[in-house]
Design an enzyme around this catalytic site. Structure first.
Site, PDB file in Angstrom:
ATOM      1  N   HIS A  75       0.826  -1.221   0.000  1.00 38.01           N
ATOM      2  CA  HIS A  75       0.000   0.000   0.000  1.00 38.01           C
ATOM      3  C   HIS A  75       0.857   1.266   0.000  1.00 38.01           C
ATOM      4  O   HIS A  75       0.551   2.244   0.680  1.00 38.01           O
ATOM      5  CB  HIS A  75      -0.935   0.039   1.219  1.00 38.01           C
ATOM      6  CG  HIS A  75      -1.935  -1.059   1.260  1.00 38.01           C
ATOM      7  ND1 HIS A  75      -3.244  -0.898   0.870  1.00 38.01           N
ATOM      8  CD2 HIS A  75      -1.833  -2.349   1.652  1.00 38.01           C
ATOM      9  CE1 HIS A  75      -3.901  -2.034   1.030  1.00 38.01           C
ATOM     10  NE2 HIS A  75      -3.070  -2.943   1.495  1.00 38.01           N
ATOM     11  N   ASN A 147     -10.173  -2.653   3.016  1.00 40.55           N
ATOM     12  CA  ASN A 147      -9.941  -2.667   1.570  1.00 40.55           C
ATOM     13  C   ASN A 147     -11.248  -2.353   0.846  1.00 40.55           C
ATOM     14  O   ASN A 147     -12.293  -2.259   1.479  1.00 40.55           O
ATOM     15  CB  ASN A 147      -9.448  -4.053   1.131  1.00 40.55           C
ATOM     16  CG  ASN A 147      -7.937  -4.225   1.294  1.00 40.55           C
ATOM     17  OD1 ASN A 147      -7.208  -3.261   1.529  1.00 40.55           O
ATOM     18  ND2 ASN A 147      -7.476  -5.440   1.170  1.00 40.55           N
ATOM     19  N   TYR A 361       1.261  -4.361  12.078  1.00 38.92           N
ATOM     20  CA  TYR A 361       1.225  -2.923  11.758  1.00 38.92           C
ATOM     21  C   TYR A 361       2.049  -2.066  12.726  1.00 38.92           C
ATOM     22  O   TYR A 361       2.906  -1.294  12.285  1.00 38.92           O
ATOM     23  CB  TYR A 361      -0.226  -2.433  11.655  1.00 38.92           C
ATOM     24  CG  TYR A 361      -0.923  -2.970  10.425  1.00 38.92           C
ATOM     25  CD1 TYR A 361      -1.228  -4.329  10.319  1.00 38.92           C
ATOM     26  CD2 TYR A 361      -1.254  -2.162   9.358  1.00 38.92           C
ATOM     27  CE1 TYR A 361      -1.844  -4.849   9.196  1.00 38.92           C
ATOM     28  CE2 TYR A 361      -1.877  -2.674   8.221  1.00 38.92           C
ATOM     29  CZ  TYR A 361      -2.167  -4.017   8.151  1.00 38.92           C
ATOM     30  OH  TYR A 361      -2.764  -4.528   7.038  1.00 38.92           O
TER      31      TYR A 361
HETATM   32  C1  HEM Z   1      -1.503 -11.278   7.500  1.00 37.75           C
HETATM   33  C2  HEM Z   1      -2.098 -10.347   6.755  1.00 37.75           C
HETATM   34  C3  HEM Z   1      -1.580  -8.955   6.583  1.00 37.75           C
HETATM   35  C4  HEM Z   1      -0.394  -8.396   6.969  1.00 37.75           C
HETATM   36  C5  HEM Z   1       0.768  -9.072   7.688  1.00 37.75           C
HETATM   37  C6  HEM Z   1      -0.415  -7.010   6.552  1.00 37.75           C
HETATM   38  C7  HEM Z   1       0.622  -6.118   6.736  1.00 37.75           C
HETATM   39  C8  HEM Z   1       0.620  -4.807   6.331  1.00 37.75           C
HETATM   40  C9  HEM Z   1       1.708  -3.893   6.501  1.00 37.75           C
HETATM   41  C10 HEM Z   1       3.044  -4.250   7.126  1.00 37.75           C
HETATM   42  C11 HEM Z   1       1.329  -2.700   6.003  1.00 37.75           C
HETATM   43  C12 HEM Z   1       2.127  -1.413   5.957  1.00 37.75           C
HETATM   44  C13 HEM Z   1       1.645  -0.489   7.065  1.00 37.75           C
HETATM   45  C14 HEM Z   1       2.423   0.772   7.187  1.00 37.75           C
HETATM   46  O1  HEM Z   1       3.589   0.825   6.780  1.00 37.75           O
HETATM   47  O2  HEM Z   1       1.861   1.739   7.747  1.00 37.75           O
HETATM   48  C15 HEM Z   1      -0.016  -2.841   5.542  1.00 37.75           C
HETATM   49  C16 HEM Z   1      -0.771  -1.831   5.003  1.00 37.75           C
HETATM   50  C17 HEM Z   1      -2.115  -1.947   4.759  1.00 37.75           C
HETATM   51  N1  HEM Z   1      -2.875  -3.086   4.835  1.00 37.75           N
HETATM   52 FE1  HEM Z   1      -2.260  -4.890   5.373  1.00 37.75          FE
HETATM   53  N2  HEM Z   1      -1.604  -6.732   5.956  1.00 37.75           N
HETATM   54  C18 HEM Z   1      -2.353  -7.895   5.953  1.00 37.75           C
HETATM   55  C19 HEM Z   1      -3.620  -8.043   5.448  1.00 37.75           C
HETATM   56  C20 HEM Z   1      -4.450  -7.010   5.117  1.00 37.75           C
HETATM   57  C21 HEM Z   1      -5.864  -7.111   4.909  1.00 37.75           C
HETATM   58  C22 HEM Z   1      -6.665  -8.402   5.023  1.00 37.75           C
HETATM   59  C23 HEM Z   1      -6.324  -5.853   4.652  1.00 37.75           C
HETATM   60  C24 HEM Z   1      -7.725  -5.374   4.410  1.00 37.75           C
HETATM   61  C25 HEM Z   1      -8.791  -5.944   4.929  1.00 37.75           C
HETATM   62  C26 HEM Z   1      -5.192  -4.960   4.694  1.00 37.75           C
HETATM   63  C27 HEM Z   1      -5.249  -3.598   4.482  1.00 37.75           C
HETATM   64  C28 HEM Z   1      -4.173  -2.759   4.533  1.00 37.75           C
HETATM   65  C29 HEM Z   1      -4.247  -1.347   4.239  1.00 37.75           C
HETATM   66  C30 HEM Z   1      -5.501  -0.563   3.851  1.00 37.75           C
HETATM   67  C31 HEM Z   1      -2.958  -0.844   4.380  1.00 37.75           C
HETATM   68  C32 HEM Z   1      -2.518   0.600   4.149  1.00 37.75           C
HETATM   69  C33 HEM Z   1      -2.657   1.384   5.435  1.00 37.75           C
HETATM   70  C34 HEM Z   1      -2.352   2.838   5.201  1.00 37.75           C
HETATM   71  O3  HEM Z   1      -3.046   3.465   4.387  1.00 37.75           O
HETATM   72  O4  HEM Z   1      -1.412   3.356   5.818  1.00 37.75           O
HETATM   73  N3  HEM Z   1      -4.074  -5.691   4.977  1.00 37.75           N
HETATM   74  N4  HEM Z   1      -0.424  -4.156   5.725  1.00 37.75           N
END
Ligand code: HEM
Length: 575
Positions: A75, A147, A361
């Site tokens: 993202h 999402n 996160y």
């Molecule tokens: C085991 C599953 C998952 C892991 C380990 C994971 C991990 C991460 C990580 C490390 C980031 C970066 C956050 C940052 O640097 O601030 C991120 C961003 C994000 N993830 Fe996931 N994620 C997973 C599943 C999901 C799922 C299922 C969704 C939605 C339902 C999701 C939605 C998002 C969104 C929207 C962001 C961007 C947040 C922002 O705008 O700063 N992720 N994710």
């Protein structure tokens, strides 16, 4: 000492700095000392080398050298804005969270994003979209990190880094799946539980028309607790009041790489504020057990959806985005959303992917932004009490809590606020043997994707879907992968698989009965040897077989454990 040099001058005011006009400032080095011209440098004579004593130049260059922080590992490309959330219809019967009282408002910051691309990538990529909301409630920040799709590619959390690696650049060629889609399809064809999300991704919702025209879904099940201590499972939905619109694959080439950013920024700048309604689906723990028994829908499974016919949407509130960021880096790049940021009344469920996210996160935030990221204005809670804790020091400590004791002192004690309900009574019956778990693909996993193909996609949408997939598969270098993926699609629909065979010129497998997957147990395998993922032997991860595939079964929510072994019954934590 003169009064202007007392403590008041030791800090600068954030709001003042954010809103000051350039004309009202005087050029200085970082220590505040005025420097007559930013381009000047000191050197030994007009043609000699530079002087080390030139702090101004060194100050300038060394700060520039450090301007980048790591981009989000996923993202990375995003846009955001600020706004206001308002509860229009009380949820108090189900949830004690202060923000769900009728009429209650709170400021929000929202960030939208694509998932796989780097921070400079194209806004109109075929990709899911992130939709994160930070609700600054009176009881702390609640982050909904969602999402634009109600399901996800996986339900076993350890798959996430592998899956994401297949969405990124190839380690050797450094190409993305736009040029080489082999690893993209390799992963998906080995992990068939992804098929529902793949169908959404390759369908019209795969390229939304900017961020204003898409809905948001947490996808995970969470728990809501009311003042009586009763609880229900819940799914959160954000419905765009602008309506859902999409861009076709062909047309996407005609858009600016920053189309979604431009669209969002400009519409807010001209006062056309985008709005979403905030809605919930809820079910009791008993209904969750029954749903598994009758429909084989698992509320802890992120690849499953809750049927709206049985669990209708209920509107709770709405939010509008009415203020652009003044400074993108400070307010959008540095904003840190964390699914573990919940407020009293909202609790996580046992969904294993959600549970992993609770850890991942804040861990990445400490790395990406720094240990004191919560002190940055965009992240700082704005509660109506003075917050305190025992987290001190570390890089860039600013609100370091003065001279207050750095432990639970008996001389100057900090105050504690009681929980409103007994949380122990809202837990489920988890006591069991430890198991190594990996889910298995079953017939029921194809029901929702089948409904999508048969009941939701119209004739034109089906044509676009086939063309999107076959176009994308044209860059897949292994025919075996395409055969497997068509076999998976055949379990969704013979019609779909047949059309895809025609479009790709590849004859797919007749189904998945004779396939072994490296990532998933095959509950539909004909031969025993194909059932276990990766052909693991006796000591492999086999426990999901024949059991509930991770669903809450009858009795999961029995209160037996709480009654006998809860706070009062426990012997120093030994049950
Ligand atoms: C085991 C599953 C998952 C892991 C380990 C994971 C991990 C991460 C990580 C490390 C980031 C970066 C956050 C940052 O640097 O601030 C991120 C961003 C994000 N993830 Fe996931 N994620 C997973 C599943 C999901 C799922 C299922 C969704 C939605 C339902 C999701 C939605 C998002 C969104 C929207 C962001 C961007 C947040 C922002 O705008 O700063 N992720 N994710």
């Amino acid at each position: 000492m003169g009064s202007i040099h007392t403590s008041g001058d030791q800090y600068r005011n954030y709001q003042d700095d954010r809103s000051a006009k350039a004309q009202d400032t005087i050029y200085t080095a970082s220590n505040g000392a005025p420097v007559p011209h930013p381009y000047e440098s000191q050197r030994a004579g007009e043609n000699g080398p530079l002087l080390l004593q030139d702090f101004h130049l060194i100050d300038l260059l060394s700060h520039f050298d450090r301007e980048r922080i790591p981009e989000r590992v996923v993202h990375a490309k995003g846009s955001g804005a600020h706004g206001v959330y308002r509860t229009t219809d009380s949820l108090e019967d189900l949830c004690l969270a202060d923000m769900f009282q009728p009429g209650k408002e709170c400021p929000v910051t929202v960030r939208f994003s694509t998932v796989g691309g780097e921070s400079g990538s194209h806004d109109c990529a075929r990709d899911p979209r992130g939709f994160s909301v930070k609700f600054r409630t009176d009881e702390g920040n609640w982050d909904l990190v969602a999402n634009n799709t109600p399901v996800f590619f996986l339900r076993d959390p350890a798959k996430f880094p592998h899956f994401i690696h297949t969405q990124k650049r190839d380690p050797s060629t450094h190409l993305t799946h736009a040029d080489d889609s082999t690893m993209f399809w390799d992963y998906l064809s080995q992990n068939p539980e992804s098929v529902h999300q793949v169908m959404i991704l390759m369908g019209d919702r795969g390229i939304p028309d900017g961020y204003r025209h898409m809905h948001g879904y947490l996808g995970h099940t969470v728990k809501l607790i009311n003042k009586k201590g009763e609880w229900v499972y819940c799914q959160f939905h954000m419905k765009s009041q602008q309506g859902a619109k999409f861009i076709t694959q062909e047309d996407s080439a005609n858009y600016s790489p920053d189309y979604s950013q431009k669209d969002l920024y400009e519409s807010i700048a001209k006062g056309d504020f985008p709005k979403w309604s905030f809605e919930v689906q809820t079910m009791t723990p008993k209904q969750a057990e029954e749903l598994w028994e009758t429909d084989k829908i698992n509320v802890f499974d992120l690849t499953h959806v809750w049927p709206h016919s049985k669990f209708p949407l209920r509107k709770v509130g709405e939010f509008e985005l009415n203020e652009n960021a003044t400074n993108y880096f400070a307010e959008i790049e540095q904003v840190c959303f964390n699914p573990a940021h919940m407020v009293p009344g909202i609790e996580p469920s046992a969904d294993p992917v959600l549970q992993s996210r609770l850890y991942s996160y804040p861990d990445t935030h400490r790395h990406r932004v720094g240990v004191n990221y919560q002190q940055l204005p965009v992240n700082a809670p704005r509660v109506n009490y003075r917050m305190g804790n025992f987290q001190r020091d570390g890089a860039m400590a600013f609100l370091n809590q003065g001279s207050r004791p750095n432990y639970i002192s008996s001389i100057a004690p900090i105050s504690f606020k009681e929980r409103q309900v007994n949380l122990d009574k809202s837990h489920a019956h988890f006591a069991s043997n430890a198991v190594t778990f990996l889910s298995e693909i079953r017939e029921e996993d194809f029901k929702a994707p089948r409904a999508l193909w048969e009941k939701v996609f119209d004739a034109k949408a089906k044509e676009r879907f086939i063309s999107n997939i076959s176009g994308h598969m044209a860059n897949c270098k292994e025919e075996e992968i395409i055969k497997r993926q068509i076999g998976i699609f055949r379990e969704v629909s013979e019609d779909l698989a047949g059309r895809l065979e025609k479009a790709t010129g590849v004859k797919g497998y007749p189904g998945i009965a004779d396939l072994k997957f490296n990532g998933t147990h095959n509950g539909m395998a004909r031969k025993e040897a194909d059932r276990v993922a990766n052909g693991m032997g006796d000591k492999g991860v086999q426990l999901s077989r024949g059991e509930a595939n991770g669903a809450p079964v009858r009795g999961t929510h029995s209160s037996k454990v709480v009654a006998n072994g809860g706070v009062n019954g426990a012997v120093n934590g030994v049950h």
